[in-house]
Design a protein around this motif. Structure first.
Motif, PDB file in Angstrom:
ATOM      1  N   ILE A 149     -32.794  49.466  55.951  1.00 36.45           N
ATOM      2  CA  ILE A 149     -33.077  50.761  55.328  1.00 36.45           C
ATOM      3  C   ILE A 149     -34.528  51.203  55.559  1.00 36.45           C
ATOM      4  O   ILE A 149     -34.790  52.333  55.948  1.00 36.45           O
ATOM      5  CB  ILE A 149     -32.781  50.705  53.811  1.00 36.45           C
ATOM      6  CG1 ILE A 149     -31.281  50.510  53.629  1.00 36.45           C
ATOM      7  CG2 ILE A 149     -33.240  51.982  53.123  1.00 36.45           C
ATOM      8  CD1 ILE A 149     -30.827  50.457  52.208  1.00 36.45           C
ATOM      9  N   ALA A 150     -35.483  50.276  55.364  1.00 36.28           N
ATOM     10  CA  ALA A 150     -36.892  50.670  55.438  1.00 36.28           C
ATOM     11  C   ALA A 150     -37.289  51.124  56.846  1.00 36.28           C
ATOM     12  O   ALA A 150     -37.973  52.134  56.999  1.00 36.28           O
ATOM     13  CB  ALA A 150     -37.781  49.510  55.003  1.00 36.28           C
ATOM     14  N   PHE A 151     -36.878  50.379  57.863  1.00 32.81           N
ATOM     15  CA  PHE A 151     -37.317  50.691  59.225  1.00 32.81           C
ATOM     16  C   PHE A 151     -36.228  51.366  60.062  1.00 32.81           C
ATOM     17  O   PHE A 151     -36.459  51.747  61.199  1.00 32.81           O
ATOM     18  CB  PHE A 151     -37.794  49.409  59.930  1.00 32.81           C
ATOM     19  CG  PHE A 151     -38.945  48.746  59.219  1.00 32.81           C
ATOM     20  CD1 PHE A 151     -40.228  49.284  59.276  1.00 32.81           C
ATOM     21  CD2 PHE A 151     -38.755  47.590  58.468  1.00 32.81           C
ATOM     22  CE1 PHE A 151     -41.286  48.682  58.609  1.00 32.81           C
ATOM     23  CE2 PHE A 151     -39.808  46.974  57.795  1.00 32.81           C
ATOM     24  CZ  PHE A 151     -41.078  47.529  57.870  1.00 32.81           C
TER      25      PHE A 151
ATOM     26  N   VAL B 245     -35.653  31.679  60.617  1.00 32.89           N
ATOM     27  CA  VAL B 245     -35.508  30.882  59.385  1.00 32.89           C
ATOM     28  C   VAL B 245     -34.932  31.760  58.269  1.00 32.89           C
ATOM     29  O   VAL B 245     -33.991  31.381  57.561  1.00 32.89           O
ATOM     30  CB  VAL B 245     -36.875  30.290  58.932  1.00 32.89           C
ATOM     31  CG1 VAL B 245     -36.736  29.527  57.624  1.00 32.89           C
ATOM     32  CG2 VAL B 245     -37.468  29.411  60.007  1.00 32.89           C
ATOM     33  N   ARG B 246     -35.501  32.973  58.141  1.00 30.92           N
ATOM     34  CA  ARG B 246     -35.017  33.889  57.094  1.00 30.92           C
ATOM     35  C   ARG B 246     -33.533  34.202  57.296  1.00 30.92           C
ATOM     36  O   ARG B 246     -32.733  34.153  56.368  1.00 30.92           O
ATOM     37  CB  ARG B 246     -35.813  35.191  57.142  1.00 30.92           C
ATOM     38  CG  ARG B 246     -35.337  36.201  56.118  1.00 30.92           C
ATOM     39  CD  ARG B 246     -35.826  37.601  56.402  1.00 30.92           C
ATOM     40  NE  ARG B 246     -35.110  38.220  57.506  1.00 30.92           N
ATOM     41  CZ  ARG B 246     -35.070  39.530  57.718  1.00 30.92           C
ATOM     42  NH1 ARG B 246     -35.704  40.346  56.906  1.00 30.92           N
ATOM     43  NH2 ARG B 246     -34.418  40.038  58.742  1.00 30.92           N
ATOM     44  N   ASP B 247     -33.164  34.492  58.554  1.00 23.11           N
ATOM     45  CA  ASP B 247     -31.785  34.908  58.813  1.00 23.11           C
ATOM     46  C   ASP B 247     -30.785  33.805  58.505  1.00 23.11           C
ATOM     47  O   ASP B 247     -29.690  34.063  58.013  1.00 23.11           O
ATOM     48  CB  ASP B 247     -31.638  35.386  60.258  1.00 23.11           C
ATOM     49  CG  ASP B 247     -32.318  36.743  60.449  1.00 23.11           C
ATOM     50  OD1 ASP B 247     -32.816  37.286  59.437  1.00 23.11           O
ATOM     51  OD2 ASP B 247     -32.361  37.247  61.574  1.00 23.11           O
TER      52      ASP B 247
ATOM     53  N   VAL C 255     -40.238  41.125  46.913  1.00 18.83           N
ATOM     54  CA  VAL C 255     -41.152  40.011  46.674  1.00 18.83           C
ATOM     55  C   VAL C 255     -42.587  40.385  47.042  1.00 18.83           C
ATOM     56  O   VAL C 255     -43.498  40.316  46.218  1.00 18.83           O
ATOM     57  CB  VAL C 255     -40.706  38.758  47.463  1.00 18.83           C
ATOM     58  CG1 VAL C 255     -41.748  37.671  47.376  1.00 18.83           C
ATOM     59  CG2 VAL C 255     -39.365  38.268  46.954  1.00 18.83           C
ATOM     60  N   GLU C 256     -42.785  40.805  48.292  1.00 22.80           N
ATOM     61  CA  GLU C 256     -44.153  41.007  48.784  1.00 22.80           C
ATOM     62  C   GLU C 256     -44.908  42.089  48.014  1.00 22.80           C
ATOM     63  O   GLU C 256     -46.085  41.944  47.717  1.00 22.80           O
ATOM     64  CB  GLU C 256     -44.131  41.361  50.275  1.00 22.80           C
ATOM     65  CG  GLU C 256     -43.795  40.195  51.177  1.00 22.80           C
ATOM     66  CD  GLU C 256     -44.726  39.001  50.980  1.00 22.80           C
ATOM     67  OE1 GLU C 256     -45.915  39.203  50.706  1.00 22.80           O
ATOM     68  OE2 GLU C 256     -44.234  37.857  51.093  1.00 22.80           O
ATOM     69  N   THR C 257     -44.217  43.173  47.696  1.00 21.69           N
ATOM     70  CA  THR C 257     -44.923  44.288  47.063  1.00 21.69           C
ATOM     71  C   THR C 257     -45.313  43.956  45.617  1.00 21.69           C
ATOM     72  O   THR C 257     -46.467  44.086  45.243  1.00 21.69           O
ATOM     73  CB  THR C 257     -44.041  45.548  47.073  1.00 21.69           C
ATOM     74  OG1 THR C 257     -42.782  45.191  46.520  1.00 21.69           O
ATOM     75  CG2 THR C 257     -43.831  46.083  48.446  1.00 21.69           C
TER      76      THR C 257
HETATM   77  C1  STR Z   1     -42.058  41.666  53.982  1.00 26.05           C
HETATM   78  C2  STR Z   1     -41.715  40.331  54.595  1.00 26.05           C
HETATM   79  C3  STR Z   1     -40.247  40.130  54.756  1.00 26.05           C
HETATM   80  O1  STR Z   1     -39.784  38.996  54.730  1.00 26.05           O
HETATM   81  C4  STR Z   1     -39.429  41.279  54.944  1.00 26.05           C
HETATM   82  C5  STR Z   1     -39.900  42.583  54.874  1.00 26.05           C
HETATM   83  C6  STR Z   1     -38.986  43.710  55.128  1.00 26.05           C
HETATM   84  C7  STR Z   1     -39.171  44.852  54.165  1.00 26.05           C
HETATM   85  C8  STR Z   1     -40.648  45.272  54.069  1.00 26.05           C
HETATM   86  C9  STR Z   1     -41.502  44.063  53.638  1.00 26.05           C
HETATM   87  C10 STR Z   1     -41.365  42.871  54.628  1.00 26.05           C
HETATM   88  C11 STR Z   1     -42.958  44.485  53.427  1.00 26.05           C
HETATM   89  C12 STR Z   1     -43.108  45.668  52.484  1.00 26.05           C
HETATM   90  C13 STR Z   1     -42.257  46.857  52.930  1.00 26.05           C
HETATM   91  C14 STR Z   1     -40.824  46.376  53.030  1.00 26.05           C
HETATM   92  C15 STR Z   1     -40.011  47.629  53.146  1.00 26.05           C
HETATM   93  C16 STR Z   1     -40.733  48.613  52.219  1.00 26.05           C
HETATM   94  C17 STR Z   1     -42.087  47.966  51.864  1.00 26.05           C
HETATM   95  C18 STR Z   1     -42.779  47.427  54.234  1.00 26.05           C
HETATM   96  C19 STR Z   1     -42.018  43.183  55.972  1.00 26.05           C
HETATM   97  C20 STR Z   1     -43.216  48.960  51.810  1.00 26.05           C
HETATM   98  O2  STR Z   1     -43.107  50.063  52.260  1.00 26.05           O
HETATM   99  C21 STR Z   1     -44.453  48.552  51.161  1.00 26.05           C
END
Ligand code: STR
Length: 518
Positions: A120-122, A248-250, A315-317
């Motif tokens: 969805i994001a990309f 690894v993730r997949d 998670v990351e955000t």
């Molecule tokens: C973080 C690392 C990971 O394992 C998978 C992803 C895919 C979705 C990404 C995410 C990333 C980083 C933050 C993103 C998110 C989609 C929307 C979000 C880019 C690379 C933001 O727009 C901040």
């Protein structure tokens, strides 16, 4: 017959006149548009030489406004890029002409991450993309907004985090809480997506920690291989690392997906994968060609990539914002004190904060908003692409042009914010300090329009619960004798803070009574 000829000639004349006027009008509307100011550009390498700088991209793009104005273009290799630094233009791109600018560029690294944009994001704008987004939105909504289940999940994790902090406080050790923060935030998403959780030290969790950092370090950073795709042909350490991490993730995602498929039942809906599987089955049973799962592209790959997105984004955000929030709280002890006083006054000292307390803790809410302003997680959002010839203000934008909305500029715009570099939660409060206000429209930490962040509601719930639970029990500071954490972030797909250690001091007023499920 003369009158027939006469009629024919006059009708033709009028039709001709109308076509001519319309055509002229159309051409005039295209011609009336101006070319954007453009950074110097050389054949093949584009504007790369003008972009060599000690500043990080979001800061450099903000600075370049001084010379080129709030909107300008540049060349990245052979791709034209427009940089938008001002709210009025961002609004046009994301909201007014949201559908026209809804495309995404394809890059080497995001294609590796998302199996050629099947997420969805990309993923590019298409019927499949809209369908995916709709079902994910529905599924998140089901577990989100006001749901007691999500509140329970987050509170359980907040309690776990506080217990770990308590242990560190008892041993008087300072600590880098990144793994713990990652663990609790991951567990919230894991509960939503897979109906399962981890503990720190679990081998599967440890591998997750590693691959996530690897992906964040290498994906979508406008690295050279994304600018010049032919560089893939040469050995490239970053790309190799990305491919390893993605594999690894997949494997992990695939395992969870297979388990869910095996246990699938129509009346069982435990988590997001169940919801996606159900939507897929539903589409498969629906015989109309335009609704079939193939025509909407609801393949296993699409579902896996969508879950990967939600997982990575979730998670990351959230983890990054929590880290920034702690940094700013350490830098501003008076802000911590005011949040704690507000909580003591409104909740008393024996009850944990609940989501329903959000309305009565405006200073905490204002602090969260200020953290998201001063250090937006995604300072350049994700690039958009114009899907047809169009315009921004009276500037020409050709189909295929990439558009970057510099959220950093919007959030640090001197015309919109007083002392934008100053951390001041008070700017989001009314003059009595009793209610929240929107001091400027130049604020969109979650983006806006049809690609607005899907996890906004979930993120806000998590930030509120985690921060309120921590601050109710502890005061945070830098280890004695050490300088406070750095305020400069490291630009990437998210703006990450540098590592830092925290000392947690239990608040004497907080009764360490057992956690009561909320
Ligand atoms: C973080 C690392 C990971 O394992 C998978 C992803 C895919 C979705 C990404 C995410 C990333 C980083 C933050 C993103 C998110 C989609 C929307 C979000 C880019 C690379 C933001 O727009 C901040």
């Amino acid at each position: 017959m003369d009158w027939v000829l006469c009629l024919y000639l006059s009708v033709s004349f009028f039709i001709g006149l109308i076509i001519l006027t319309l055509n002229l009008k159309f051409r005039k509307s295209m011609h009336g548009l101006q070319e954007l100011p453009c950074l110097p550009s050389l054949p093949f390498i584009g504007s790369l030489l003008s972009l060599i700088s000690e500043h990080q991209p979001h800061v450099l793009f903000k600075k370049l406004q001084e010379k080129y104005g709030p909107i300008y273009s540049l060349m990245m290799g052979s791709n034209r890029l427009i940089i938008v630094n001002q709210y009025s233009h961002a609004k046009e791109v994301l909201l007014k002409k949201g559908k026209i600018f809804a495309g995404r560029p394809r890059t080497v690294t995001t294609d590796v991450l998302t199996r050629d944009g099947k997420d969805i994001a990309f993923g590019d704008y298409s019927a499949t993309w809209k369908f995916h987004r709709k079902i994910v939105h529905g599924a998140l909504h089901m577990f989100g907004h006001g749901s007691a289940l999500i509140e329970k999940i987050i509170c359980t994790q907040a309690d776990l985090l506080c217990s770990i902090m308590q242990e560190k406080a008892a041993s008087e050790q300072s600590a880098d809480f990144s793994p713990e923060l990652m663990c609790v935030v991951t567990n919230v998403i894991c509960s939503l997506c897979f109906n399962s959780t981890y503990s720190v030290g679990d081998p599967e969790f440890e591998s997750m920690l590693q691959y996530s950092q690897g992906i964040v370090d290498t994906v979508a950073k406008d690295s050279l291989v994304d600018i010049f795709p032919w560089l893939q042909a040469f050995p490239n350490a970053d790309l190799r690392l990305l491919k390893q991490c993605v594999s690894v993730r997949d494997k992990l995602l695939q395992k969870k997906y297979e388990e869910h498929k095996a246990e699938y039942s129509d009346n069982l809906q435990r988590d997001l994968i169940d919801a996606l599987l159900r939507a897929k089955r539903h589409a498969e049973n629906n015989n109309t060609p335009e609704m079939s799962s193939e025509s909407l592209g609801l393949s296993d790959d699409h579902i896996l990539m969508t879950v990967g997105d939600i997982f990575g984004a979730g998670v990351e955000t959230t983890m990054t914002v929590l880290k920034w929030a702690i940094i700013y709280l350490i830098h501003n002890p008076e802000v911590q004190k005011r949040i704690q006083e507000e909580m003591d006054r409104k909740l008393g000292k024996e009850r944990h904060p609940l989501l329903s307390d959000r309305g009565s803790l405006p200073y905490l809410e204002a602090t969260i908003r200020e953290v998201l302003r001063i250090r937006p997680v995604s300072p350049l959002l994700i690039p958009h692409v114009a899907l047809q010839d169009t315009s921004i203000e009276n500037f020409k934008v050709r189909k295929g042009t990439r558009v970057i909305v510099n959220l950093w500029s919007l959030h640090h715009d001197e015309n919109e914010w007083k002392d934008p570099e100053l951390f001041d939660p008070g700017r989001f409060l009314n003059s009595e300090g009793t209610g929240l206000i929107n001091p400027s429209s130049s604020y969109m930490p979650f983006g806006a329009g049809i690609r607005v962040c899907l996890g906004e509601a979930l993120a806000k719930m998590e930030l509120f619960i985690f921060l309120s639970w921590i601050l109710q029990r502890f005061t945070l500071s830098s280890p004695p004798g050490q300088p406070p954490p750095l305020l400069e972030g490291r630009f990437g797909v998210v703006l990450q803070p540098a590592k830092y250690r925290v000392t947690v001091i239990p608040r004497s007023s907080w009764m360490t009574n057992e956690y009561q499920a909320c």
